[in-house]
Design an enzyme around this catalytic site. Structure first.
Site, short mmCIF file in Angstrom:
data_model
loop_
_atom_site.label_atom_id
_atom_site.label_comp_id
_atom_site.label_asym_id
_atom_site.label_seq_id
_atom_site.Cartn_x
_atom_site.Cartn_y
_atom_site.Cartn_z
N LYS A 63 41.60 -40.55 111.28
CA LYS A 63 40.26 -39.95 111.40
C LYS A 63 39.33 -40.46 110.29
O LYS A 63 38.71 -39.67 109.56
CB LYS A 63 40.35 -38.44 111.40
N LEU A 64 39.19 -41.75 110.19
CA LEU A 64 38.42 -42.35 109.12
C LEU A 64 36.93 -42.05 109.25
O LEU A 64 36.38 -41.96 110.35
CB LEU A 64 38.61 -43.87 109.11
N ASP A 66 33.49 -43.22 106.59
CA ASP A 66 33.00 -43.66 105.29
C ASP A 66 31.82 -44.59 105.51
O ASP A 66 31.37 -44.78 106.65
CB ASP A 66 34.12 -44.35 104.50
N ASN A 69 30.92 -50.67 104.86
CA ASN A 69 31.80 -51.66 104.24
C ASN A 69 33.21 -51.11 104.07
O ASN A 69 34.20 -51.81 104.33
CB ASN A 69 31.24 -52.08 102.88
#
EC number: 4.1.1.23
Length: 229
Positions: A63-64, A66, A69
């Site tokens: 479940k990233l 951010d 990059n």
């Protein structure tokens, strides 16, 4: 009974030893496994490599979310692991960055629309004005637009979102509970056959198999229900 690749067994256990024991118990009955936070932080990433070496499929449920990059670099690292599926929260910018990073790799990126432990009251408490169905539908549409490989949603929303997804997109449903199974901390659940009929392509099942007295028998019963749906 041979494995059904639509069944993903959640290795929600505290150690790689426990996970490997469960995998050994299930044997040829299961070919697809999910590794989430609990196991990932206890050696689960190395286990993912071993499972792949053993011919299994691996769903890395991280479940990233951010900045662009960081998302891209994280996806690069996951590709190096060789797993089959990876989850990220279905925020448009994050999905676009991940899709670009995964291009040509074969990694299936899944957008998590809304956790199956959340209901309308939980969304309101978190500051969202949408009800669960509206939020899931919007995020499913955004996942398609971003070029994602699929989404994760409750089976309750599967029939609603299937028409907005492309035919190639996967629809992965956690919170699956066979008849008589305890709900645990899940709030939006469905039985295996009903979830498939609603449009799910993969079912994630944890405790009804891992906590069963005979996990292999429980998996075979679920597979039989899936194949008769």
């Amino acid at each position: 009974m041979l494995a059904d690749p639509r069944l993903i067994v959640a290795l929600d256990v505290p150690s790689t030893g426990d996970a490997e024991a469960l995998v050994a118990t299930l044997g040829d009955a299961v070919s697809f496994y999910k590794i989430g936070y609990q196991l990932a932080f206890a050696g689960g990433l190395d286990l993912a490599r071993r499972l792949k070496d053993a011919g299994k499929n691996v769903f890395l449920d991280m479940k990233l979310l951010d900045i662009d990059n960081t998302m891209a670099r994280a996806v690069d690292s996951v590709i190096d692991l060789g797993v089959d599926m990876l989850t990220l929260h279905a925020y448009p910018k994050a999905m676009r960055a991940a899709v670009e990073a995964a291009s040509g790799s074969g990694l299936c990126l899944l957008g998590v629309t809304l956790l199956t432990s959340m209901d309308a009251a939980d969304l309101a408490e978190a500051g969202y004005h949408d009800d669960p169905r509206a939020l899931v539908l919007r995020r499913a549409e955004q996942a398609r637009q971003a070029g994602m490989g699929g989404i994760v949603c409750s089976a309750e929303e599967a029939a609603m979102v299937r028409p907005v997804l492309s035919d190639a997109m996967k629809l992965v449903t956690p919170g699956i509970r066979p008849a008589g199974a305890a709900l645990g901390d899940q709030k939006r659940v469905m039985a295996p056959a009903r979830a498939l009929a609603a449009g799910a392509t993969h079912l994630v099942i944890g405790r009804p198999i891992s906590a069963a007295a005979d996990p292999a028998a429980a998996a075979r019963e679920i597979i039989a229900e899936m194949r008769n749906s």
